[in-house]
Design an enzyme around this catalytic site. Structure first.
Site, PDB file in Angstrom:
ATOM      1  N   GLU A   1       0.874  -1.170   0.000  1.00 18.12           N
ATOM      2  CA  GLU A   1       0.000   0.000   0.000  1.00 18.12           C
ATOM      3  C   GLU A   1       0.912   1.221   0.000  1.00 18.12           C
ATOM      4  O   GLU A   1       1.508   1.559   1.022  1.00 18.12           O
ATOM      5  CB  GLU A   1      -0.922  -0.016   1.232  1.00 18.12           C
ATOM      6  CG  GLU A   1      -1.807  -1.246   1.324  1.00 18.12           C
ATOM      7  CD  GLU A   1      -2.820  -1.339   0.202  1.00 18.12           C
ATOM      8  OE1 GLU A   1      -3.171  -0.284  -0.367  1.00 18.12           O
ATOM      9  OE2 GLU A   1      -3.259  -2.454  -0.117  1.00 18.12           O
TER      10      GLU A   1
ATOM     11  N   CYS B   1      -1.694   9.253   2.335  1.00 20.88           N
ATOM     12  CA  CYS B   1      -1.448   8.758   0.974  1.00 20.88           C
ATOM     13  C   CYS B   1      -2.611   9.063   0.036  1.00 20.88           C
ATOM     14  O   CYS B   1      -2.426   9.224  -1.170  1.00 20.88           O
ATOM     15  CB  CYS B   1      -1.176   7.255   1.001  1.00 20.88           C
ATOM     16  SG  CYS B   1      -2.482   6.261   1.763  1.00 20.88           S
TER      17      CYS B   1
END
Length: 485
Positions: free
Chosen positions: A253, A287
């Site tokens: 991720e 993110c």
């Protein structure tokens, strides 16, 4: 703070012990510089001990009734609920999260623990037909064995739990390495929660260390079969390379450069609220944050005026104060990098509608516009409180600009026509996109992950079963097979 001092140890095979490395990781409060703890790093030998103890403990845990595993997860959830205030304070102190951010992280952490409780009972097998007479094919879902988890500094408690809890629920053991800037919230605090929940010794080990001490020992070790990594795409590429060389599964991720698109029929006041949150939550250290705000030229002037006014009103300061929205960046190098990026972008010809300045690790928000189409800033991840406003003419240009990045994690489209938004969203090369909402979302049962440089694989819900179990085929011949010789 005694809370941090009490957790400033390695946690290996159910024991709290000092590391044996040659240097210490110093855990600082990024807002006021207070020393929270000092932790002697773990060595490669201690990483080996952690993995070996995990391997030994996993054999019995994998055979444990899933209802018994579920009970441990239920107790872990209760521990978090009972210690929520204390954990929230730790998030504020160790990573400079605001009170709002700490509450947001804890809410999600509890939701993921609740899903992990259910996940213990989720794996199911199959009986499949065979072309061979008398044969029965059984396909079992079994734990992978040991999972290595490497977590980041921005949502350390949540993002450690997000892999650790499902892996344990599904019958695995875990070795967790938190980011060196958040060794407690991302590491030893998680171990303490599961220790108090009664998790058998050895099933969760936490090694606080750094690549400077152990190299790639955490990745190359023969015991773990899966490495779950959350962090930058640069480090993620290295993790993927080492895992591939050692025939391990990597779940990655990684970073993002999400676009929030405002079409000409959007509710502008609502779009402004969504855009401000999506860019500036946790100082932009997310993110999924909306680095780029793409606005149809027909509404650009009105949107931009309202957006800049709202950003300018955000309180910057002590994250412990309940009305603070922008707290400190995680460390001085990040603060200096973001300030330098803004200065360089303006020097290259961009217009600063707001020009943020650094005060220690506090960096006030910037809003930039007028960047050249080939500006490298438009295609990179910006992990700080900087928004870039980019005008466009029509949907096709919006889609082209949104896709003009090596990343593909999240995004959003604002419009008065939901199906129009869905059509635009389907054209964006990204793992997740949200219509008439922000870009920062994570839900326990919805597949989470990115495309391109934003990662490999998915987490959450059924994707957790795929990530942390494997399939085993056992055939049974009830009759007699015929062999050619």
């Amino acid at each position: 703070m005694s809370f941090f001092a009490d957790l400033a140890h390695q946690y290996i095979d159910g024991e709290w012990r000092p590391g044996k490395g040659s240097w210490d990781i110093i855990d600082f409060n990024p807002y006021n510089g207070e020393k929270l703890a000092s932790i002697t790093v773990a060595t490669a030998d201690e990483v080996d001990q952690a993995y070996r103890s995990a391997q030994d403990a996993q054999r019995a845990w994998g055979d444990t009734n899933p209802y018994a595993r579920r009970a441990v997860l239920e107790r872990a959830l209760r521990v978090v609920e009972e210690r929520e205030s204390e954990i929230g304070d730790a998030i504020v102190a160790e990573l400079g999260g605001t009170r709002l951010k700490a509450a947001f992280e804890l809410h999600l952490a509890k939701e993921f623990l609740r899903e992990s409780v259910q996940l213990a009972l989720r794996p199911s097998g199959q009986i499949l037909p065979s072309p061979t007479e008398g044969k029965e094919n059984r396909v079992y879902r079994v734990p992978v064995g040991v999972v290595g988890v490497i977590s980041p500094f921005n949502f350390p408690f949540l993002l450690s739990l997000k892999s650790v809890a499902p892996a344990l629920a599904l019958g695995n053991a875990v070795v967790l390495k938190p980011h060196q800037n958040t060794p407690v919230c991302g590491g030893t605090l998680v171990a303490k929660v599961f220790e108090e929940a009664g998790l058998p010794a050895g099933l969760l080990n936490v090694v606080v260390t750094d690549i400077a001490e152990i190299g790639d020992a955490l990745l190359e070790h023969p015991v773990p079969q899966v490495i779950s990594f959350t962090g930058s795409d640069k480090v993620g590429r290295h993790v993927a390379t080492v895992c591939a060389a050692n025939l391990k599964r990597a779940v990655l991720e990684l970073g993002g450069n999400s676009a929030l698109i405002v079409l000409d029929d959007a509710d502008l006041d609502y779009a402004v609220d969504a855009a401000v949150f999506s860019r500036y939550v946790h100082q932009g250290q997310v993110c999924m944050a909306a680095n780029r705000i793409l606005v149809d030229r027909a509404v650009e002037k009105e949107f931009t005026e309202k957006f800049v006014a709202k950003v300018a009103s955000l309180k910057v300061g002590d994250p412990a104060e309940p009305d603070t929205v922008i707290g400190p960046l995680i460390n001085s190098s990040q603060a200096e990098a973001i300030s330098s990026l803004v200065d360089q972008t303006v020097a290259a010809g961009a217009t600063a509608l707001l020009h943020g300045r650094a005060d220690g690790n506090l960096v006030s928000p910037s809003v930039l516009t007028g960047l050249a189409a080939d500006s490298p800033v438009l295609s990179q991840e910006i992990f700080g409180p900087v928004a870039i406003v980019v005008p466009f003419d029509g949907e096709d240009e919006a889609v082209r600009i949104a896709n003009d990045t090596p990343y593909g994690l999240s995004g959003a489209v604002h419009t008065g026509d939901i199906e129009r938004g869905v059509r635009v969203g389907q054209r964006i090369h990204t793992g997740m996109i949200h219509i008439n909402d922000g870009t920062v979302h994570d839900e326990p049962i919805v597949p989470f992950g990115g495309e391109k440089s934003s990662g490999l694989g998915r987490l959450n819900g059924e994707a957790m079963v795929e990530a942390f179990t494997t399939q085993k085929w056992i055939s049974v011949q009830h009759g007699r097979s015929r062999f050619p010789f």
